[in-house]
Scaffold this motif. Structure first.
Motif, PDB file in Angstrom:
ATOM      1  N   VAL A  29       0.838  -1.201   0.000  1.00 17.15           N
ATOM      2  CA  VAL A  29       0.000   0.000   0.000  1.00 17.15           C
ATOM      3  C   VAL A  29       0.874   1.252   0.000  1.00 17.15           C
ATOM      4  CG1 VAL A  29      -1.784   1.292   1.239  1.00 17.15           C
ATOM      5  CG2 VAL A  29      -1.834  -1.216   1.243  1.00 17.15           C
ATOM      6  N   VAL A  30       0.509   2.202  -0.848  1.00 17.76           N
ATOM      7  CA  VAL A  30       1.140   3.525  -0.859  1.00 17.76           C
ATOM      8  C   VAL A  30       0.072   4.521  -0.439  1.00 17.76           C
ATOM      9  CG1 VAL A  30       2.264   5.307  -2.263  1.00 17.76           C
ATOM     10  CG2 VAL A  30       2.742   2.887  -2.687  1.00 17.76           C
ATOM     11  N   THR A  31       0.234   5.097   0.751  1.00 23.21           N
ATOM     12  CA  THR A  31      -0.752   6.037   1.282  1.00 23.21           C
ATOM     13  C   THR A  31      -0.318   7.475   1.033  1.00 23.21           C
ATOM     14  OG1 THR A  31       0.302   6.000   3.467  1.00 23.21           O
ATOM     15  CG2 THR A  31      -1.469   4.413   3.068  1.00 23.21           C
ATOM     16  N   GLN A  32      -1.251   8.402   1.253  1.00 23.16           N
ATOM     17  CA  GLN A  32      -0.941   9.820   1.053  1.00 23.16           C
ATOM     18  C   GLN A  32      -0.060  10.376   2.148  1.00 23.16           C
ATOM     19  OE1 GLN A  32      -3.764  12.860  -0.259  1.00 23.16           O
ATOM     20  NE2 GLN A  32      -5.310  11.264  -0.397  1.00 23.16           N
ATOM     21  N   HIS A  33      -0.341  10.024   3.384  1.00 24.06           N
ATOM     22  CA  HIS A  33       0.346  10.622   4.525  1.00 24.06           C
ATOM     23  C   HIS A  33       1.084   9.536   5.299  1.00 24.06           C
ATOM     24  CE1 HIS A  33      -1.997  14.168   3.629  1.00 24.06           C
ATOM     25  NE2 HIS A  33      -3.107  13.455   3.710  1.00 24.06           N
ATOM     26  N   ASN A  34       2.338   9.796   5.586  1.00 27.23           N
ATOM     27  CA  ASN A  34       3.175   8.813   6.272  1.00 27.23           C
ATOM     28  C   ASN A  34       4.002   9.508   7.348  1.00 27.23           C
ATOM     29  OD1 ASN A  34       2.961   6.257   4.345  1.00 27.23           O
ATOM     30  ND2 ASN A  34       3.146   8.067   3.045  1.00 27.23           N
ATOM     31  N   TYR A  35       3.759   9.119   8.600  1.00 32.02           N
ATOM     32  CA  TYR A  35       4.469   9.714   9.720  1.00 32.02           C
ATOM     33  C   TYR A  35       5.120   8.605  10.549  1.00 32.02           C
ATOM     34  CZ  TYR A  35       1.343  13.547   8.464  1.00 32.02           C
ATOM     35  OH  TYR A  35       0.649  14.498   7.778  1.00 32.02           O
ATOM     36  N   TYR A  36       6.308   8.894  11.035  1.00 33.50           N
ATOM     37  CA  TYR A  36       7.021   7.943  11.883  1.00 33.50           C
ATOM     38  C   TYR A  36       7.411   8.635  13.186  1.00 33.50           C
ATOM     39  CZ  TYR A  36       7.401   4.978   7.752  1.00 33.50           C
ATOM     40  OH  TYR A  36       7.108   4.212   6.659  1.00 33.50           O
ATOM     41  N   ASN A  37       7.294   7.892  14.286  1.00 36.48           N
ATOM     42  CA  ASN A  37       7.651   8.461  15.590  1.00 36.48           C
ATOM     43  C   ASN A  37       9.156   8.566  15.783  1.00 36.48           C
ATOM     44  OD1 ASN A  37       4.958   8.725  16.451  1.00 36.48           O
ATOM     45  ND2 ASN A  37       4.891   6.581  17.103  1.00 36.48           N
ATOM     46  N   PHE A  38       9.913   7.813  14.985  1.00 31.29           N
ATOM     47  CA  PHE A  38      11.366   7.832  15.085  1.00 31.29           C
ATOM     48  C   PHE A  38      11.954   8.353  13.781  1.00 31.29           C
ATOM     49  CE2 PHE A  38       9.797   4.458  17.859  1.00 31.29           C
ATOM     50  CZ  PHE A  38      10.389   4.816  19.073  1.00 31.29           C
ATOM     51  N   ASP A  39      13.163   8.853  13.874  1.00 31.31           N
ATOM     52  CA  ASP A  39      13.797   9.488  12.711  1.00 31.31           C
ATOM     53  C   ASP A  39      14.570   8.440  11.914  1.00 31.31           C
ATOM     54  OD1 ASP A  39      14.439  11.475  10.994  1.00 31.31           O
ATOM     55  OD2 ASP A  39      16.016  12.361  12.225  1.00 31.31           O
ATOM     56  N   VAL A  45      13.541   2.979   5.899  1.00 35.76           N
ATOM     57  CA  VAL A  45      12.107   2.993   5.586  1.00 35.76           C
ATOM     58  C   VAL A  45      11.805   2.014   4.455  1.00 35.76           C
ATOM     59  CG1 VAL A  45      10.200   4.393   4.692  1.00 35.76           C
ATOM     60  CG2 VAL A  45      11.755   5.347   6.412  1.00 35.76           C
ATOM     61  N   VAL A  46      12.633   2.027   3.408  1.00 36.47           N
ATOM     62  CA  VAL A  46      12.415   1.125   2.277  1.00 36.47           C
ATOM     63  C   VAL A  46      12.639  -0.327   2.701  1.00 36.47           C
ATOM     64  CG1 VAL A  46      13.104   0.565  -0.085  1.00 36.47           C
ATOM     65  CG2 VAL A  46      13.073   2.947   0.672  1.00 36.47           C
ATOM     66  N   MET A  47      13.592  -0.552   3.582  1.00 38.37           N
ATOM     67  CA  MET A  47      13.874  -1.909   4.061  1.00 38.37           C
ATOM     68  C   MET A  47      12.677  -2.498   4.817  1.00 38.37           C
ATOM     69  SD  MET A  47      16.200  -4.299   3.973  1.00 38.37           S
ATOM     70  CE  MET A  47      17.814  -3.527   3.665  1.00 38.37           C
ATOM     71  N   MET A  48      11.800  -1.639   5.354  1.00 41.64           N
ATOM     72  CA  MET A  48      10.601  -2.136   6.035  1.00 41.64           C
ATOM     73  C   MET A  48       9.741  -2.973   5.096  1.00 41.64           C
ATOM     74  SD  MET A  48       9.458   1.253   8.191  1.00 41.64           S
ATOM     75  CE  MET A  48      10.589   2.047   9.342  1.00 41.64           C
ATOM     76  N   ARG A  83      19.834   9.847   3.920  1.00 42.29           N
ATOM     77  CA  ARG A  83      19.146  11.016   4.472  1.00 42.29           C
ATOM     78  C   ARG A  83      18.072  10.596   5.464  1.00 42.29           C
ATOM     79  NH1 ARG A  83      18.475  15.630   1.119  1.00 42.29           N
ATOM     80  NH2 ARG A  83      16.672  16.159   2.450  1.00 42.29           N
ATOM     81  N   SER A  84      17.755  11.506   6.390  1.00 41.20           N
ATOM     82  CA  SER A  84      16.643  11.291   7.304  1.00 41.20           C
ATOM     83  C   SER A  84      15.331  11.403   6.535  1.00 41.20           C
ATOM     84  CB  SER A  84      16.691  12.327   8.427  1.00 41.20           C
ATOM     85  OG  SER A  84      15.462  12.396   9.104  1.00 41.20           O
ATOM     86  N   PHE A  85      14.426  10.454   6.732  1.00 42.19           N
ATOM     87  CA  PHE A  85      13.144  10.482   6.039  1.00 42.19           C
ATOM     88  C   PHE A  85      12.382  11.768   6.349  1.00 42.19           C
ATOM     89  CE2 PHE A  85       8.558   9.551   5.892  1.00 42.19           C
ATOM     90  CZ  PHE A  85       8.439   9.120   4.581  1.00 42.19           C
ATOM     91  N   SER A  86      12.441  12.217   7.612  1.00 37.33           N
ATOM     92  CA  SER A  86      11.682  13.406   8.013  1.00 37.33           C
ATOM     93  C   SER A  86      12.222  14.686   7.403  1.00 37.33           C
ATOM     94  CB  SER A  86      11.668  13.527   9.541  1.00 37.33           C
ATOM     95  OG  SER A  86      12.985  13.688  10.040  1.00 37.33           O
ATOM     96  N   SER A  87      13.451  14.650   6.873  1.00 33.04           N
ATOM     97  CA  SER A  87      14.043  15.851   6.281  1.00 33.04           C
ATOM     98  C   SER A  87      13.640  16.037   4.822  1.00 33.04           C
ATOM     99  CB  SER A  87      15.576  15.790   6.382  1.00 33.04           C
ATOM    100  OG  SER A  87      16.107  14.823   5.476  1.00 33.04           O
ATOM    101  N   LEU A  88      12.959  15.053   4.245  1.00 33.69           N
ATOM    102  CA  LEU A  88      12.592  15.108   2.838  1.00 33.69           C
ATOM    103  C   LEU A  88      11.331  15.935   2.624  1.00 33.69           C
ATOM    104  CD1 LEU A  88      13.081  11.355   1.838  1.00 33.69           C
ATOM    105  CD2 LEU A  88      14.763  13.204   1.758  1.00 33.69           C
ATOM    106  N   SER A  89      11.165  16.417   1.410  1.00 34.44           N
ATOM    107  CA  SER A  89       9.927  17.111   1.044  1.00 34.44           C
ATOM    108  C   SER A  89       8.795  16.102   0.935  1.00 34.44           C
ATOM    109  CB  SER A  89      10.108  17.842  -0.280  1.00 34.44           C
ATOM    110  OG  SER A  89      10.238  16.893  -1.345  1.00 34.44           O
TER     111      SER A  89
END
Length: 213
Positions: A29-39, A45-48, A83-89
């Motif tokens: 599944v590819v969702t619109q919004h993706n948030y993670y509690n950890f950086d 993220v892709v390895m998940m 790169r940190s996932f949270s730092s991306l656009s």
């Protein structure tokens, strides 16, 4: 009467009867919004996406790393693997989530507005990737031109119900656009691509339709 019950099957199996692991092996599944509690890093993220293919506590191996690298390459994000996932656009994050789904290697892919937040170039790039991987893809799109270019079959929904379904040529008509969306448009086949092309007429400043009524 609006229906609020039914059955969803995947490869002939009721998804309510599937374990989380089995469903994750069959559908990504590819969702619109993706948030993670950890950086997490991009690569993490892709390895998940490889998690359903592993036993409990099994470590990542060379095959996993090659699959993740290939998925990142397909979405043109390999250079940002550390790169940190949270730092991306928002658009970059969307491509990483698509890469995670590709790394999952499932026969079915579900996408919720995968082109949201993306520039035109990357909208086409993402849908080109989805089209090329050869799996069954169920995609929610609001852009009728993108749907006409990439979808084999289209389902039009209104008020939570499917009101039309068929090939783009059968479904995307000027009458349907007027009836469902309440706007006037022209639908023609583009001479360069051979695909349907929709042009919408704005309510204000609308040019005169040169065609006879």
């Amino acid at each position: 009467m609006k229906r609020d019950c039914g059955e969803i099957t995947l490869d002939g199996r009721d998804i309510d009867g599937l374990s989380l692991r089995d469903s994750a092996l069959m559908m990504s599944v590819v969702t619109q919004h993706n948030y993670y509690n950890f950086d997490f890093k991009v690569e993490e993220v892709v390895m998940m996406g490889r998690t359903p293919h592993k036993r409990t506590m099994e470590m990542d191996n060379e095959e996993d790393r090659l699959i993740v690298e290939d998925a990142l390459s397909k979405v043109n994000m390999l250079d940002l693997r550390d790169r940190s996932f949270s730092s991306l656009s928002g658009g970059e994050q969307q491509r990483i989530i698509l890469a995670r789904a590709l790394a999952q290697q499932t026969p079915c892919l579900v996408l919720d507005e995968p082109t949201n937040h993306l520039d035109v170039k990357y909208q086409l790039e993402v849908l080109d990737i989805v089209k090329s991987i050869g799996c069954t893809a169920l995609c929610a799109l609001h852009d009728l031109n993108l749907a006409a270019q990439y979808c084999d079959r289209i389902y039009i929904m209104q008020n939570g119900r499917i009101v039309e379904n068929g090939t783009p040529e059968d479904i995307i008509t000027e009458e349907m656009i007027s009836r469902i969306y309440g706007v006037k448009a022209s639908v023609e086949r583009h001479p360069g691509t051979g695909k349907l092309n929709i042009v919408y007429y704005p309510k204000y400043g609308r040019v005169t339709d040169p065609r006879p009524e």
